[in-house]
Design a protein around this motif. Structure first.
Motif, PDB file in Angstrom:
ATOM      1  N   TRP A 462       0.794  -1.227   0.000  1.00 52.48           N
ATOM      2  CA  TRP A 462       0.000   0.000   0.000  1.00 52.48           C
ATOM      3  C   TRP A 462       0.828   1.280   0.000  1.00 52.48           C
ATOM      4  O   TRP A 462       0.283   2.375   0.118  1.00 52.48           O
ATOM      5  CB  TRP A 462      -0.937   0.021   1.224  1.00 52.48           C
ATOM      6  N   ALA A 465      -0.349   4.280  -2.025  1.00 52.69           N
ATOM      7  CA  ALA A 465      -1.712   4.819  -1.876  1.00 52.69           C
ATOM      8  C   ALA A 465      -1.637   6.302  -1.497  1.00 52.69           C
ATOM      9  O   ALA A 465      -0.873   6.685  -0.609  1.00 52.69           O
ATOM     10  CB  ALA A 465      -2.456   4.046  -0.792  1.00 52.69           C
ATOM     11  N   ASP A 512     -14.002   3.400  -3.482  1.00 53.30           N
ATOM     12  CA  ASP A 512     -14.004   2.691  -4.769  1.00 53.30           C
ATOM     13  C   ASP A 512     -12.830   1.718  -4.729  1.00 53.30           C
ATOM     14  O   ASP A 512     -12.206   1.555  -3.671  1.00 53.30           O
ATOM     15  CB  ASP A 512     -13.925   3.670  -5.952  1.00 53.30           C
ATOM     16  N   GLU A 513     -12.507   1.122  -5.848  1.00 55.95           N
ATOM     17  CA  GLU A 513     -11.489   0.060  -5.827  1.00 55.95           C
ATOM     18  C   GLU A 513     -10.092   0.594  -5.496  1.00 55.95           C
ATOM     19  O   GLU A 513      -9.176  -0.160  -5.217  1.00 55.95           O
ATOM     20  CB  GLU A 513     -11.493  -0.728  -7.148  1.00 55.95           C
ATOM     21  N   ASN A 514      -9.937   1.909  -5.526  1.00 54.30           N
ATOM     22  CA  ASN A 514      -8.609   2.475  -5.240  1.00 54.30           C
ATOM     23  C   ASN A 514      -8.458   2.951  -3.803  1.00 54.30           C
ATOM     24  O   ASN A 514      -7.439   3.531  -3.455  1.00 54.30           O
ATOM     25  CB  ASN A 514      -8.341   3.665  -6.161  1.00 54.30           C
ATOM     26  N   GLN A 543     -10.783  -1.609  -0.662  1.00 48.22           N
ATOM     27  CA  GLN A 543      -9.779  -2.611  -0.275  1.00 48.22           C
ATOM     28  C   GLN A 543      -9.652  -2.606   1.250  1.00 48.22           C
ATOM     29  O   GLN A 543      -9.253  -1.601   1.819  1.00 48.22           O
ATOM     30  CB  GLN A 543      -8.429  -2.236  -0.868  1.00 48.22           C
TER      31      GLN A 543
END
Ligand code: F6R
Length: 609
Positions: A462, A465, A512-514, A543
């Motif tokens: 991660w 991110a 969302d997916e991010n 996630q």
């Protein structure tokens, strides 16, 4: 939020000052400098940037004297530059200063009108000129400093040397910390104890409104209006190596790993498992106060505020007293209501945070009883309070607080148990069970720390991110806030902590997916509800990184990645669930290559408003 250090003795002073400044660099690190008496002159070396720059400058220009002062800066007035670095020279005197001169505009105008030219943009140079002007023929440095300070309003810890008095340093204090180190044929002063430890563990804390002259053999302390002060030295139990990295890459990592020991030290002598009670004499509070209060108010900032949020939970649950938490930086600007039936608990690892100190002062003026929870003996907030409960974390050098936070939690749980016992809301059996759970925490922390490689793997996954959400419920909520704060302050990633139940009221729009979402979801009373929130995140392809209890298959099944902690009692869960979050922040920051111990724009002690 600067560090000052001074030395009078027989050693070569420049390396002594540099070593002292290294141990104070956490207080400020945008420029540094030293002033040393050399052959009837004062030589000054300064450098913009971190201490290494000063070290290079000193290598290029070695100095031989054995009396001098040094400074590491966190800019308030004037940008970080060599010109604005301390010491500031005016005529015969050189000055280092930690604090803020509030009436600097007016004083600067007066000095400029009388022909003084300034070479920096600092408020400190004003003090240097005022002292130099008073330090005329026949007026000692001590007298000149005293005279100059009658004109100065604000906060200061000052150390001053004069070309005409080569064997002494004069120091003065108002609101900013200053401690004298009494060595063998040498005398030191510094903003904080770690800077003194290579030389001595015998210290004298200067009080507000005091001034002192230090020579190699004597510390002559007086009040600003000239009354002599007799104060014996105290011996501190911090060892010199406590302020060293001991093989760890960063202080922060060392301090994370020191937590089991720090918790043991904070518990030592305070727990009686036989009687199911907390030892009275160790709490800094009178049993009578416990029975008389009808409210507890926690005052704190930053990480200490997150400890306060846990404290509130424990006090309400165990002592059944209404409890509130207040951001000290907000309290002081309201018209807060405190009464004599309030117990105010001020939490501050440094004991110096100006906002907390000022809020304590207000609470005290309204008649509240104030207890400080603090890691630094005799610092400003304990002194302003009626009593102090010290955490025994040892010196914390990394700017991001870790072991101070967990020891604050320990102190607050002890306090809540003690209150519960005094108020008859907690029986000895339940108290003994809680205390036993606390005593077992160092072991559970060690197990959690051994799992560092799993956290490192999560950090690798991660590290890029740009945003991260941290969620938790109950005692997991302050831990989510603290996990997010750790990440943002050292890795500069944007991180937000939220109460898991609040997600649907807004933040869910971010998922969302991010979006990595760290969820503090051990098997506690809130587990089922938190699990539902995790499902909501998953349904939107977020996630999930779950901080879960060992062996929890259900939790493991919903999260993409899990970091597990030992099964401990609900009440003490924050002490273990925070550990993987501290490590996650640390490893992400380290992988990104940020300056972990001295993150940009921050300082360890925040003595500005
Ligand atoms: C964060 C951190 C700060 C401090 C805050 C209050 O890691 O250390 O948020 O918690 O500045 O400081 P103290 O506890 O010294 O009052």
């Amino acid at each position: 939020m600067c560090g000052i250090v001074g030395y009078v003795g027989s050693s070569r002073v420049a390396p002594v000052l540099l070593e002292g400044l290294r141990r104070l660099e956490y207080r400020g690190y945008d420029s540094a400098g030293v002033a040393v008496h050399v052959d009837g002159k004062i030589e000054i070396v300064r450098a913009a940037g971190k201490l290494d720059q000063l070290e290079h400058a000193l290598e290029a220009r070695p100095m031989n004297g054995s009396v001098g002062i040094g400074h590491t800066r966190w800019a308030t007035h004037g940008r970080p530059s060599e010109q604005n670095a301390h010491p500031l020279l005016a005529g015969d005197v050189a000055v280092v200063h930690n604090g803020i001169i509030e009436n600097h505009v007016e004083l600067k105008r007066q000095l400029t009108n009388s022909g003084v030219e300034f070479s920096s943009d600092t408020d400190t140079e004003i003090v240097a000129h005022l002292i130099n002007r008073a330090h005329t023929e026949g007026v000692s440095l001590m007298a000149a400093v005293r005279q100059a300070l009658t004109q100065v309003r604000g906060a200061y810890a000052l150390a001053i040397v004069s070309r005409r008095e080569p064997d002494c340093i004069v120091i003065a204090k108002q609101s900013s910390p200053l401690v004298i180190g009494v060595g063998d044929g040498e005398m030191l002063c510094a903003s904080d104890i770690p800077a003194l430890l290579p030389h001595t563990r015998r210290v004298i804390f200067l009080d507000d409104g005091e001034i002192a002259q230090l020579t190699a053999t004597e510390a002559r302390i007086e009040t600003l209006d000239g009354k002599p002060v007799e104060r014996a030295a105290k011996t501190v139990d911090w060892s010199p190596v406590a302020a060293e990295k001991s093989g760890f890459k960063h202080f922060m990592l060392k301090e994370i790993f020191e937590q089991p020991r720090a918790v043991e030290d904070t518990l030592r002598g305070r727990v009686s498992l036989e009687t199911g009670d907390v030892v009275d004499s160790e709490l800094g509070l009178d049993g009578e106060v416990a029975r008389q209060i009808d409210r507890v108010v926690f005052l704190a900032c930053g990480t200490s505020y997150h400890a306060a949020l846990c404290g509130r939970y424990w006090v309400e649950q165990l002592a059944k007293v209404p409890a509130h938490t207040e951001l000290a930086s907000e309290t002081r600007y309201r018209d807060p209501v405190f009464t004599s039936r309030d117990l105010v608990i001020a939490i501050s690892q440094s004991g110096e945070t100006l906002d907390t100190w000022a809020a304590v002062k207000t609470a005290k003026e309204h008649g509240a009883h104030v207890l400080a929870v603090c890691n630094v003996l005799d610092s400003a907030i304990p002194r302003m309070s009626h009593g102090a409960l010290y955490t025994h974390a040892g010196p914390e050098i990394g700017v991001a607080s870790t072991k101070c936070f967990t020891t604050q939690l320990v102190a607050l749980l002890l306090l809540a148990i003690w209150l519960g016992r005094r108020r008859d809301t907690l029986n000895s059996h339940r108290a003994a069970t809680l205390l036993q759970a606390l005593v077992e925490i160092p072991h559970a922390m060690r197990i959690t720390l051994e799992r560092k490689d799993a956290v490192h793997a999560a950090a690798r996954r991660w590290m890029h991110a740009e945003h991260m959400l941290f969620l938790g419920r109950g005692l997991g909520y302050p831990i989510a806030l603290e996990g997010a704060l750790k990440l943002k302050e050292i890795s500069y990633a944007h991180a937000e902590g939220y109460a898991a139940g609040e997600m649907k009221h807004g933040p869910i729009a971010l998922i969302d997916e991010n979006m990595p979402v760290v969820v503090v979801m051990p098997r506690d009373a809130h587990f089922e509800k938190t699990l539902s929130n995790v499902q909501e995140v998953r349904a939107r392809e977020g996630q999930v990184i779950g901080i879960i209890s060992d062996g929890d298959q259900e939790a493991a099944a919903v999260a993409q990645m899990t970091l597990s902690v030992p099964n401990v009692a609900d009440a003490v869960l924050p002490l273990v669930t925070i550990v993987p979050l501290q490590l996650l922040a640390y490893y992400i920051a380290d992988l990104k290559g940020t300056d972990v111990d001295q993150p940009r724009n921050l300082a360890k002690t925040v003595t500005v408003e």
